[in-house]
Motif scaffolding. Structure first.
Motif, mmCIF file in Angstrom:
data_model
loop_
_atom_site.group_PDB
_atom_site.id
_atom_site.type_symbol
_atom_site.label_atom_id
_atom_site.label_comp_id
_atom_site.label_asym_id
_atom_site.label_seq_id
_atom_site.Cartn_x
_atom_site.Cartn_y
_atom_site.Cartn_z
ATOM 1 N N HIS A 30 0.825 -1.214 0.000
ATOM 2 C CA HIS A 30 0.000 0.000 0.000
ATOM 3 C C HIS A 30 0.860 1.264 0.000
ATOM 4 O O HIS A 30 0.547 2.234 -0.692
ATOM 5 C CB HIS A 30 -0.950 0.010 1.191
ATOM 6 C CG HIS A 30 -1.994 -1.058 1.151
ATOM 7 N ND1 HIS A 30 -2.762 -1.334 0.037
ATOM 8 C CD2 HIS A 30 -2.399 -1.932 2.108
ATOM 9 C CE1 HIS A 30 -3.597 -2.324 0.312
ATOM 10 N NE2 HIS A 30 -3.395 -2.706 1.553
ATOM 11 N N GLU A 34 0.815 4.026 -2.900
ATOM 12 C CA GLU A 34 0.524 5.417 -2.566
ATOM 13 C C GLU A 34 1.604 6.348 -3.116
ATOM 14 O O GLU A 34 1.310 7.423 -3.643
ATOM 15 C CB GLU A 34 0.425 5.571 -1.043
ATOM 16 C CG GLU A 34 -0.051 6.930 -0.607
ATOM 17 C CD GLU A 34 -0.254 7.018 0.881
ATOM 18 O OE1 GLU A 34 0.185 8.024 1.469
ATOM 19 O OE2 GLU A 34 -0.845 6.089 1.459
ATOM 20 N N PRO A 39 -4.602 4.591 -6.996
ATOM 21 C CA PRO A 39 -5.757 4.625 -6.087
ATOM 22 C C PRO A 39 -5.972 3.288 -5.382
ATOM 23 O O PRO A 39 -5.714 2.222 -5.936
ATOM 24 C CB PRO A 39 -6.936 4.950 -7.001
ATOM 25 C CG PRO A 39 -6.496 4.604 -8.369
ATOM 26 C CD PRO A 39 -5.002 4.716 -8.409
ATOM 27 N N ARG A 40 -6.452 3.350 -4.163
ATOM 28 C CA ARG A 40 -6.681 2.144 -3.364
ATOM 29 C C ARG A 40 -7.688 1.215 -4.033
ATOM 30 O O ARG A 40 -7.649 0.009 -3.838
ATOM 31 C CB ARG A 40 -7.163 2.560 -1.968
ATOM 32 C CG ARG A 40 -7.270 1.445 -0.967
ATOM 33 C CD ARG A 40 -5.888 0.906 -0.605
ATOM 34 N NE ARG A 40 -5.962 -0.115 0.389
ATOM 35 C CZ ARG A 40 -5.618 0.028 1.658
ATOM 36 N NH1 ARG A 40 -5.132 1.171 2.086
ATOM 37 N NH2 ARG A 40 -5.729 -0.953 2.489
ATOM 38 N N ARG A 41 -8.569 1.744 -4.858
ATOM 39 C CA ARG A 41 -9.555 0.896 -5.539
ATOM 40 C C ARG A 41 -8.892 -0.076 -6.520
ATOM 41 O O ARG A 41 -9.513 -1.033 -6.966
ATOM 42 C CB ARG A 41 -10.609 1.742 -6.241
ATOM 43 C CG ARG A 41 -10.121 2.518 -7.437
ATOM 44 C CD ARG A 41 -11.236 3.332 -8.097
ATOM 45 N NE ARG A 41 -10.740 4.102 -9.211
ATOM 46 C CZ ARG A 41 -10.206 5.308 -9.128
ATOM 47 N NH1 ARG A 41 -10.111 5.911 -7.958
ATOM 48 N NH2 ARG A 41 -9.772 5.933 -10.203
ATOM 49 N N ALA A 42 -7.606 0.157 -6.849
ATOM 50 C CA ALA A 42 -6.868 -0.744 -7.737
ATOM 51 C C ALA A 42 -6.356 -1.973 -6.996
ATOM 52 O O ALA A 42 -5.826 -2.893 -7.614
ATOM 53 C CB ALA A 42 -5.707 -0.010 -8.397
ATOM 54 N N ASP A 44 -6.686 -5.458 -5.339
ATOM 55 C CA ASP A 44 -7.587 -6.598 -5.539
ATOM 56 C C ASP A 44 -7.100 -7.787 -4.717
ATOM 57 O O ASP A 44 -6.225 -8.541 -5.162
ATOM 58 C CB ASP A 44 -7.656 -6.951 -7.024
ATOM 59 C CG ASP A 44 -8.638 -8.059 -7.330
ATOM 60 O OD1 ASP A 44 -9.487 -8.363 -6.478
ATOM 61 O OD2 ASP A 44 -8.546 -8.628 -8.437
ATOM 62 N N ARG A 45 -7.605 -7.931 -3.495
ATOM 63 C CA ARG A 45 -7.315 -9.043 -2.578
ATOM 64 C C ARG A 45 -5.877 -9.087 -2.085
ATOM 65 O O ARG A 45 -5.636 -9.073 -0.900
ATOM 66 C CB ARG A 45 -7.689 -10.389 -3.175
ATOM 67 C CG ARG A 45 -9.145 -10.575 -3.408
ATOM 68 C CD ARG A 45 -9.487 -11.952 -3.932
ATOM 69 N NE ARG A 45 -8.552 -12.530 -4.853
ATOM 70 C CZ ARG A 45 -8.603 -12.386 -6.170
ATOM 71 N NH1 ARG A 45 -9.532 -11.668 -6.714
ATOM 72 N NH2 ARG A 45 -7.720 -12.972 -6.943
ATOM 73 N N TYR A 48 -2.093 -5.095 -6.536
ATOM 74 C CA TYR A 48 -2.654 -3.945 -7.240
ATOM 75 C C TYR A 48 -2.654 -4.258 -8.729
ATOM 76 O O TYR A 48 -1.691 -4.822 -9.250
ATOM 77 C CB TYR A 48 -1.823 -2.681 -7.008
ATOM 78 C CG TYR A 48 -2.167 -1.964 -5.731
ATOM 79 C CD1 TYR A 48 -3.092 -0.922 -5.722
ATOM 80 C CD2 TYR A 48 -1.582 -2.323 -4.532
ATOM 81 C CE1 TYR A 48 -3.419 -0.258 -4.555
ATOM 82 C CE2 TYR A 48 -1.902 -1.666 -3.355
ATOM 83 C CZ TYR A 48 -2.826 -0.643 -3.377
ATOM 84 O OH TYR A 48 -3.151 0.014 -2.218
ATOM 85 N N ASP A 49 -3.728 -3.885 -9.396
ATOM 86 C CA ASP A 49 -3.792 -3.968 -10.853
ATOM 87 C C ASP A 49 -3.324 -2.623 -11.396
ATOM 88 O O ASP A 49 -3.885 -1.584 -11.047
ATOM 89 C CB ASP A 49 -5.228 -4.230 -11.311
ATOM 90 C CG ASP A 49 -5.715 -5.614 -10.925
ATOM 91 O OD1 ASP A 49 -4.921 -6.569 -11.023
ATOM 92 O OD2 ASP A 49 -6.878 -5.744 -10.522
ATOM 93 N N ARG A 88 -13.712 -12.559 0.700
ATOM 94 C CA ARG A 88 -15.079 -12.116 1.035
ATOM 95 C C ARG A 88 -15.548 -12.694 2.361
ATOM 96 O O ARG A 88 -16.143 -12.021 3.166
ATOM 97 C CB ARG A 88 -16.042 -12.485 -0.073
ATOM 98 C CG ARG A 88 -16.136 -11.374 -1.112
ATOM 99 C CD ARG A 88 -17.112 -11.720 -2.173
ATOM 100 N NE ARG A 88 -16.257 -12.114 -3.294
ATOM 101 C CZ ARG A 88 -16.495 -13.136 -4.089
ATOM 102 N NH1 ARG A 88 -17.560 -13.849 -3.972
ATOM 103 N NH2 ARG A 88 -15.677 -13.432 -5.058
#
Length: 92
Positions: A30, A34, A39-42, A44-45, A48-49, A88
């Motif tokens: 992270h 940063e 963005p943090r929305r990239a 994925d589990r 980062y994509d 999840r």
């Protein structure tokens, strides 16, 4: 601090994507993202994509280029690999 990135070879949303991973911690991952203004929305589990046009930025910032199989191996070896259904259920 070592981060790893595979070549942009994963299609999605009309682009090719890379995976950016850490073999140490999500905190390290992270922090690196940063620093790159990803963005943090990239996230994925467990990775980062990154779109292909950001690949060179990640490498210039210190990410080590590895193959896609190596990304998976590093995640498994570090214990950071999160499978789809598991994330999840754990609320991640």
């Amino acid at each position: 601090m070592t981060l790893y990135i595979d070549p942009p070879a994963w299609p999605g949303h009309g682009r090719l994507w890379s995976h950016l991973v850490s073999d140490v911690s999500y905190d390290e991952l992270h922090a690196f993202a940063e620093k790159l203004d990803v963005p943090r929305r990239a996230f994925d589990r467990d990775h980062y994509d990154l779109p292909a046009h950001r690949y060179a930025d990640a490498v210039a910032a210190g990410a080590v280029e590895v193959g896609s199989r190596e990304v998976v191996r590093l995640l498994h070896a570090s214990g950071l690999r999160r499978r789809k259904g598991l994330a999840r259920r754990r609320g991640s």
